[in-house]
Write a protein that holds these residues in place. Structure first.
Motif, short mmCIF file in Angstrom:
data_model
loop_
_atom_site.label_atom_id
_atom_site.label_comp_id
_atom_site.label_asym_id
_atom_site.label_seq_id
_atom_site.Cartn_x
_atom_site.Cartn_y
_atom_site.Cartn_z
N GLY A 85 0.78 -1.23 0.00
CA GLY A 85 0.00 0.00 0.00
C GLY A 85 0.81 1.27 0.00
O GLY A 85 0.37 2.29 0.54
N THR A 86 1.98 1.27 -0.66
CA THR A 86 2.86 2.44 -0.67
C THR A 86 2.42 3.50 -1.67
O THR A 86 2.48 4.70 -1.39
N GLY A 118 -7.82 1.69 -4.38
CA GLY A 118 -8.24 2.78 -5.26
C GLY A 118 -7.09 3.34 -6.09
O GLY A 118 -7.30 4.24 -6.90
N GLY A 119 -5.87 2.79 -5.90
CA GLY A 119 -4.71 3.25 -6.66
C GLY A 119 -4.81 2.87 -8.13
O GLY A 119 -5.56 1.96 -8.51
N GLY A 177 -8.39 -10.19 -13.33
CA GLY A 177 -9.26 -10.93 -12.43
C GLY A 177 -10.10 -10.03 -11.54
O GLY A 177 -10.75 -9.09 -12.02
N HIS A 178 -10.07 -10.32 -10.23
CA HIS A 178 -10.84 -9.54 -9.27
C HIS A 178 -9.97 -8.51 -8.55
O HIS A 178 -10.41 -7.89 -7.59
N MET A 179 -8.74 -8.33 -9.03
CA MET A 179 -7.83 -7.38 -8.38
C MET A 179 -8.10 -5.94 -8.77
O MET A 179 -7.93 -5.02 -7.97
N PHE A 180 -8.51 -5.75 -10.04
CA PHE A 180 -8.64 -4.41 -10.59
C PHE A 180 -9.94 -4.26 -11.38
O PHE A 180 -10.50 -5.24 -11.87
N GLU A 181 -10.34 -3.03 -11.54
CA GLU A 181 -11.36 -2.65 -12.52
C GLU A 181 -10.65 -1.95 -13.67
O GLU A 181 -9.77 -1.12 -13.44
N VAL A 203 -3.39 0.70 -24.42
CA VAL A 203 -3.16 1.71 -23.40
C VAL A 203 -4.28 1.57 -22.40
O VAL A 203 -5.44 1.79 -22.72
N PHE A 204 -3.93 1.16 -21.19
CA PHE A 204 -5.00 0.92 -20.23
C PHE A 204 -4.66 1.44 -18.84
O PHE A 204 -3.50 1.60 -18.47
N GLU A 205 -5.74 1.72 -18.10
CA GLU A 205 -5.64 2.14 -16.71
C GLU A 205 -6.50 1.19 -15.88
O GLU A 205 -7.64 0.91 -16.22
N LEU A 206 -5.89 0.67 -14.81
CA LEU A 206 -6.60 -0.21 -13.90
C LEU A 206 -6.72 0.48 -12.55
O LEU A 206 -5.81 1.18 -12.12
N THR A 207 -7.83 0.27 -11.88
CA THR A 207 -8.05 0.81 -10.54
C THR A 207 -8.15 -0.35 -9.55
O THR A 207 -8.96 -1.26 -9.74
N LYS A 208 -7.31 -0.33 -8.53
CA LYS A 208 -7.29 -1.42 -7.54
C LYS A 208 -8.58 -1.43 -6.73
O LYS A 208 -9.01 -0.42 -6.20
#
Length: 209
Positions: A85-86, A118-119, A177-181, A203-208
């Motif tokens: 969580g850094t 939410g990172g 998987g279930h880690m990110f949206e 080019v993608f952005e994932l939200t935790k």
């Protein structure tokens, strides 16, 4: 970065921690540090980390001696040394493609671990719609997404002898998987050799979650 963080006043940006995987010579880090963010970079190459230090010093943005070892370090992106969580954001700008599918899964797991809830994870990575992947022979394959290198002489990126992984949208959806949206997904393509060769990036952005 602009969509997510540039609305913040400059004085508030120091609280935003950003890690770049495979920072190379620091061409992204110096810009982000110039904009006021708390930046960290890792690379497997000690020469690249040294170049990053020189780049930041050239632009008058170098860290203090105490900060340098923490902020710029030689690390394997599949085995990060940072605590859970850094970071608010992790960046992969055409770096993680050198990992096989197994390596990518490990990298994504580590990225999940070091991100805050939410990172954001932002990646710019080769797409399987590229001719370099579709017409890859005589290059062999390490797995169903990763070439041994680029050995076809008229292919973009010809001469790269390290693993070269490509990804489809379906691969992306399976791997997160279930880690990110998946909160952002685009394709960026260009041609080579007067239009004879097409190369595409996801080019993608994932939200935790």
């Amino acid at each position: 970065m602009g969509r997510t963080w540039f609305h913040l006043p400059y004085e508030d940006r120091k609280a935003v921690k950003i890690l770049e995987l495979g920072c190379g010579s620091g061409s992204n880090l110096w810009m982000l540090k110039k904009e006021g963010f708390d930046v960290f970079g890792i690379d497997l190459s000690s020469e690249a980390v040294q170049l990053s230090k020189e780049m930041l010093r050239h632009w008058g943005l170098s860290f203090s001696e105490e900060e340098t070892a923490e902020h710029l370090s030689v690390q394997d992106m599949t085995k990060l040394f940072f605590p859970d969580g850094t970071f608010d954001t992790v960046l992969d700008i055409f770096s993680c493609f050198c990992l096989t599918k197994l390596g990518w899964d490990r990298c994504l797991s580590e990225t999940t671990r070091v991100l805050k809830r939410g990172g954001k994870f932002f990646s710019y990575t080769p797409s399987k719609r590229s001719d370099a992947f579709i017409k890859h022979e005589p290059t062999g394959m390490l797995d169903d997404s990763t070439l041994e290198g680029i050995k076809r002489e008229n292919s973009p990126f010809y001469g790269n002898s390290y693993p070269f992984r490509f990804m489809s949208e379906e691969d992306l959806k399976k791997s997160v998987g279930h880690m990110f949206e998946i909160t952002y997904l685009e394709k960026v393509g260009r041609t080579y050799r007067n239009g004879a060769e097409y190369f595409e990036f996801l080019v993608f952005e994932l939200t935790k979650l």
